[in-house]
Structure formats: structure tokens, C-alpha cells
Motif scaffolding. Structure first.
Motif, PDB file in Angstrom:
ATOM      1  N   SER A 262       0.831  -1.200   0.000  1.00  0.00           N
ATOM      2  CA  SER A 262       0.000   0.000   0.000  1.00  0.00           C
ATOM      3  C   SER A 262       0.867   1.252   0.000  1.00  0.00           C
ATOM      4  N   TRP A 263       1.924   1.230   0.797  1.00  0.00           N
ATOM      5  CA  TRP A 263       2.864   2.359   0.838  1.00  0.00           C
ATOM      6  C   TRP A 263       3.541   2.548  -0.511  1.00  0.00           C
ATOM      7  N   ALA A 264       4.018   1.471  -1.105  1.00  0.00           N
ATOM      8  CA  ALA A 264       4.765   1.547  -2.364  1.00  0.00           C
ATOM      9  C   ALA A 264       3.886   1.973  -3.531  1.00  0.00           C
ATOM     10  N   ALA A 265       2.589   1.776  -3.425  1.00  0.00           N
ATOM     11  CA  ALA A 265       1.685   2.150  -4.528  1.00  0.00           C
ATOM     12  C   ALA A 265       1.677   3.654  -4.772  1.00  0.00           C
ATOM     13  N   ALA A 266       2.084   4.439  -3.769  1.00  0.00           N
ATOM     14  CA  ALA A 266       2.123   5.891  -3.922  1.00  0.00           C
ATOM     15  C   ALA A 266       3.476   6.407  -4.392  1.00  0.00           C
ATOM     16  N   ASP A 267       4.435   5.515  -4.579  1.00  0.00           N
ATOM     17  CA  ASP A 267       5.763   5.887  -5.084  1.00  0.00           C
ATOM     18  C   ASP A 267       5.603   6.461  -6.502  1.00  0.00           C
ATOM     19  N   PRO A 268       6.217   7.610  -6.795  1.00  0.00           N
ATOM     20  CA  PRO A 268       6.152   8.154  -8.152  1.00  0.00           C
ATOM     21  C   PRO A 268       6.578   7.161  -9.233  1.00  0.00           C
ATOM     22  N   TYR A 269       7.505   6.256  -8.910  1.00  0.00           N
ATOM     23  CA  TYR A 269       7.860   5.217  -9.871  1.00  0.00           C
ATOM     24  C   TYR A 269       6.640   4.375 -10.229  1.00  0.00           C
ATOM     25  N   ALA A 270       5.881   3.956  -9.204  1.00  0.00           N
ATOM     26  CA  ALA A 270       4.698   3.129  -9.440  1.00  0.00           C
ATOM     27  C   ALA A 270       3.624   3.921 -10.169  1.00  0.00           C
ATOM     28  N   LEU A 271       3.420   5.175  -9.767  1.00  0.00           N
ATOM     29  CA  LEU A 271       2.396   6.003 -10.401  1.00  0.00           C
ATOM     30  C   LEU A 271       2.710   6.269 -11.864  1.00  0.00           C
ATOM     31  N   ALA A 272       3.996   6.277 -12.211  1.00  0.00           N
ATOM     32  CA  ALA A 272       4.400   6.510 -13.601  1.00  0.00           C
ATOM     33  C   ALA A 272       4.319   5.242 -14.445  1.00  0.00           C
ATOM     34  N   GLY A 273       4.003   4.104 -13.817  1.00  0.00           N
ATOM     35  CA  GLY A 273       3.909   2.853 -14.559  1.00  0.00           C
ATOM     36  C   GLY A 273       5.248   2.233 -14.875  1.00  0.00           C
ATOM     37  N   LEU A 274       6.254   2.502 -14.031  1.00  0.00           N
ATOM     38  CA  LEU A 274       7.600   1.981 -14.292  1.00  0.00           C
ATOM     39  C   LEU A 274       7.693   0.474 -14.106  1.00  0.00           C
ATOM     40  N   PHE A 275       6.977  -0.063 -13.123  1.00  0.00           N
ATOM     41  CA  PHE A 275       7.183  -1.455 -12.734  1.00  0.00           C
ATOM     42  C   PHE A 275       6.265  -2.413 -13.497  1.00  0.00           C
ATOM     43  N   LYS A 276       6.833  -3.553 -13.899  1.00  0.00           N
ATOM     44  CA  LYS A 276       6.015  -4.625 -14.467  1.00  0.00           C
ATOM     45  C   LYS A 276       5.520  -5.566 -13.378  1.00  0.00           C
ATOM     46  N   SER A 277       6.210  -5.602 -12.227  1.00  0.00           N
ATOM     47  CA  SER A 277       5.772  -6.435 -11.110  1.00  0.00           C
ATOM     48  C   SER A 277       6.303  -5.870  -9.811  1.00  0.00           C
ATOM     49  N   VAL A 278       5.507  -6.042  -8.751  1.00  0.00           N
ATOM     50  CA  VAL A 278       5.894  -5.626  -7.405  1.00  0.00           C
ATOM     51  C   VAL A 278       5.461  -6.728  -6.441  1.00  0.00           C
ATOM     52  N   SER A 279       6.387  -7.224  -5.634  1.00  0.00           N
ATOM     53  CA  SER A 279       6.061  -8.249  -4.644  1.00  0.00           C
ATOM     54  C   SER A 279       6.573  -7.814  -3.277  1.00  0.00           C
ATOM     55  N   ALA A 280       5.936  -8.314  -2.230  1.00  0.00           N
ATOM     56  CA  ALA A 280       6.338  -7.976  -0.869  1.00  0.00           C
ATOM     57  C   ALA A 280       6.321  -9.231  -0.014  1.00  0.00           C
ATOM     58  N   THR A 281       7.326  -9.368   0.846  1.00  0.00           N
ATOM     59  CA  THR A 281       7.445 -10.515   1.738  1.00  0.00           C
ATOM     60  C   THR A 281       7.874 -10.030   3.109  1.00  0.00           C
ATOM     61  N   ASN A 282       7.281 -10.605   4.142  1.00  0.00           N
ATOM     62  CA  ASN A 282       7.652 -10.264   5.511  1.00  0.00           C
ATOM     63  C   ASN A 282       9.087 -10.707   5.803  1.00  0.00           C
ATOM     64  N   VAL A 283       9.819  -9.896   6.548  1.00  0.00           N
ATOM     65  CA  VAL A 283      11.187 -10.220   6.970  1.00  0.00           C
ATOM     66  C   VAL A 283      11.271 -10.044   8.469  1.00  0.00           C
ATOM     67  N   ARG A 284      11.854 -11.019   9.151  1.00  0.00           N
ATOM     68  CA  ARG A 284      11.982 -10.924  10.595  1.00  0.00           C
ATOM     69  C   ARG A 284      13.426 -11.234  11.000  1.00  0.00           C
ATOM     70  N   GLY A 285      13.765 -10.780  12.183  1.00  0.00           N
ATOM     71  CA  GLY A 285      15.092 -11.085  12.732  1.00  0.00           C
ATOM     72  C   GLY A 285      16.237 -10.487  11.946  1.00  0.00           C
ATOM     73  N   ILE A 286      16.052  -9.270  11.417  1.00  0.00           N
ATOM     74  CA  ILE A 286      17.113  -8.650  10.614  1.00  0.00           C
ATOM     75  C   ILE A 286      18.300  -8.292  11.496  1.00  0.00           C
ATOM     76  N   VAL A 287      19.489  -8.654  11.049  1.00  0.00           N
ATOM     77  CA  VAL A 287      20.719  -8.260  11.735  1.00  0.00           C
ATOM     78  C   VAL A 287      21.640  -7.603  10.713  1.00  0.00           C
ATOM     79  N   ALA A 288      22.456  -6.677  11.183  1.00  0.00           N
ATOM     80  CA  ALA A 288      23.399  -5.975  10.322  1.00  0.00           C
ATOM     81  C   ALA A 288      24.776  -6.026  10.943  1.00  0.00           C
ATOM     82  N   ALA A 289      25.768  -6.163  10.107  1.00  0.00           N
ATOM     83  CA  ALA A 289      27.146  -6.146  10.594  1.00  0.00           C
ATOM     84  C   ALA A 289      27.447  -4.783  11.208  1.00  0.00           C
ATOM     85  N   PRO A 290      28.207  -4.733  12.295  1.00  0.00           N
ATOM     86  CA  PRO A 290      28.520  -3.450  12.918  1.00  0.00           C
ATOM     87  C   PRO A 290      29.320  -2.568  11.973  1.00  0.00           C
ATOM     88  N   ASN A 291      28.912  -1.299  11.879  1.00  0.00           N
ATOM     89  CA  ASN A 291      29.610  -0.334  11.014  1.00  0.00           C
ATOM     90  C   ASN A 291      29.746  -0.845   9.593  1.00  0.00           C
TER      91      ASN A 291
END
Length: 295
Positions: A262-291
Motif C-alpha cells: 500500500s505504501w509503495a503504490a504511492a511511489d512516483p515510480y509506481a504512479l508513472a507505470g515503471l514497474f512490471k511487477s511488485v512483490s512484498a514478503t515479511n522479513v523478521r530477525g534482521i541483523v546488520a554487521a557493525p559499522n
């Protein structure tokens, strides 16, 4: 200190260590020895913004939040591509085999591996490659795969760095033909750790022959991403194919995949018809390397 200066004007070649073009602006890295006053003096007062950064300009933001993470590199996208000096970034997405069962011990081993990435251990000895961000893909809280952002010399190396280290991969949990590895460039990265349970990854693929549309819409897209009430923490940037932007990947905080869509549908890229496909998947437990050094 190093100074990052962004401006709409050029300065003399003897005054700047390096010059990049970034969305109709020019970003300059000025070497050690500059003061705030001196740095400001080389650019127009009406469009200059200067940030002093200890440690070699490891984290600074340009005027439109185009990230500059290390002296000598600039984040963003251009129509002509080009590799960063410290290695390219790749996104890896791998899905588990259908109806695969994982023992408690293997789950613990996988969790321990994620913890090692958070401690900066997600690299291969003797290699410049490193896992910068990793998390589990989920559907209704059930793990279905993995997503990782890797700095590596090539897509093959990026895949090997992840799948040779993750205990689930060694146990054959991931489907052999489900792994996607694409070059990616970081335009925005979060200043704080992302939520462990409320994130989604959006994979947006461009329509064929739409590069001109992407580049002409990009200023509006970047402005929208930074708009108060719209901006969300996350890792955002273009997917690269044959050296050129060919899609977008956004790993952002979202209450659900539907919220992310729903959030991405308002992206100017989406409104301009740039994308042929958009998918979304839940992500949990994200970790990032320090610095994590994003090129």
C-alpha cells in the motif's frame, strides 16, 4: 576531519579531492585539513550543506539524503552503471523447499550464524566479501527463506559467501532453483537497527525499455522517499542488470507485506507505470554487521 560538500555548482579542480554527479548536484570530498568555514567558502551559500565526519567521512548525507558512506565512494544510481571501488553490493533471496522440516538443533545453528553476522563475522577469511545485512523471510510467522545484502566481487561470490556459511544451506533446506542474486546499490540506509518483527522486502522489477522513464522520475521518487509522513527506515536502492538500473529493492519497516504494498503504490515510480511487477514478503530477525561499509 574530512568534509562532504554537496552543491549545484562546480569548484576548481584543485579544490576538490573527487567529484560525482548525484541527481543534478555535485558532491565533493575535501581532504584532511579543511575547516568548516573554508569548506563552505568553495560552494554557493544558497545550496551548500556541509557535514564534518571523523574517521574518514564514514557517514554523511548529501542534501537530498543521497548517502555517502566512505571517502572515495558515493551512493546512488546513474544510467551508465559503474562499480564501486570497494566491491559491489548484491542482494540474495533464497526460499526454502516446500514442506521442508528443520530440527530444533538446526534452527539454533542458523540463529547462532545470524548472531555471528551481527558481530561482524559474516565474511570469508582472505576475502573482501562480507555479509552486511541478513534476515529470515516469513509467511504468517513461519520461516520460508532468507534475504541477505552482501558486498562481494561478483554474484557467484556473494551467493557462495551466504550459502557456504548458513547451516540451513549446508543441510539442503533451500530449494536449489529458488535463489535470486542481483546486483544492488544502496541509496538510503537506516541510521538505527530495523525492527526485528515489523519489516518487509519489496522487489520491484522495471518494464523492459523503461530506463528513460526511471531516470526522469527519479527526482520525484527520491523526494517522496524523504517526505515527512512517508519516509520509512530501511535499505533502499536500485537493482542493477547489465550495469544499469532495472528495478528497485526496498527492505523497510512495515506492519505487514500488505502495508508495504500500500505504501509503495504511492511511489512516483509506481504512479508513472515503471514497474512490471511488485512483490512484498515479511522479513523478521534482521541483523546488520557493525559499522557495515556500504559502497
Amino acid at each position: 576531519a574530512w568534509w562532504i560538500v554537496e552543491s549545484g555548482m562546480r569548484v576548481g579542480s584543485g579544490e576538490a579531492g573527487r567529484l560525482w554527479t548525484a541527481e543534478s548536484m555535485h558532491c565533493f570530498v575535501l581532504g584532511p585539513g579543511w575547516t568548516d568555514t573554508a569548506a563552505r567558502a568553495v560552494v554557493s551559500k544558497r545550496c551548500a550543506r556541509v557535514r564534518g565526519c571523523a574517521g574518514g567521512a564514514r557517514q554523511a548525507w548529501a542534501r537530498r539524503s543521497t548517502a555517502v558512506r566512505m571517502a572515495g565512494t558515493a551512493n546512488g544510481e546513474s544510467s551508465s552503471g559503474g562499480a564501486a571501488a570497494s566491491g559491489n553490493l548484491f542482494v540474495l533471496i533464497a526460499f526454502r523447499k516446500a514442506a521442508s522440516s528443520v530440527s530444533t538443533g538446526l534452527d539454533f545453528a542458523h540463529a547462532a550464524w545470524l548472531g555471528s553476522v551481527a558481530r561482524g563475522k559474516g565474511s570469508v577469511s582472505g576475502s573482501a566479501s562480507q555479509i552486511l545485512v541478513v534476515g529470515d523471510l516469513a509467511d504468517n510467522q513461519l520461516p520460508i527463506g532468507i534475504i541477505a545484502i552482501v558486498r562481494a566481487e561478483s554474484a557467484v561470490v556473494a551467493q557462495n559467501v551466504v550459502l557456504s556459511e548458513d547451516p540451513l544451506a549446508s543441510a539442503g533446506v533451500y530449494a536449489p532453483h529458488s535463489t535470486l542474486v542481483r546486483e544492488w546499490r544502496a541509496v538510503f540506509t537506516p541510521s538505527q537497527p530495523l525492527s526485528q518483527s515489523r519489516c518487509s522486502v519489496l522487489v520491484c522489477l522495471d518494464r523492459p525499455g523503461s530506463l528513460d522513464l526511471r531516470m526522469s522520475t527519479r527526482p520525484a521518487h527520491l523526494s517522496w522517499l524523504q517526505r515527512p509522513g512517508v519516509a520509512r527506515p530501511g535499505y533502499v536502492g536500485p537493482l542493477i542488470a547489465d550495469g544499469r538500473p532495472a528495478g528497485s529493492l526496498l527492505l523497510i519497516e512495515a506492519t505487514s507485506p500488505d502495508d508495504a504494498l500500500s505504501w509503495a503504490a504511492a511511489d512516483p515510480y509506481a504512479l508513472a507505470g515503471l514497474f512490471k511487477s511488485v512483490s512484498a514478503t515479511n522479513v523478521r530477525g534482521i541483523v546488520a554487521a557493525p559499522n557495515a561499509p556500504f559502497p
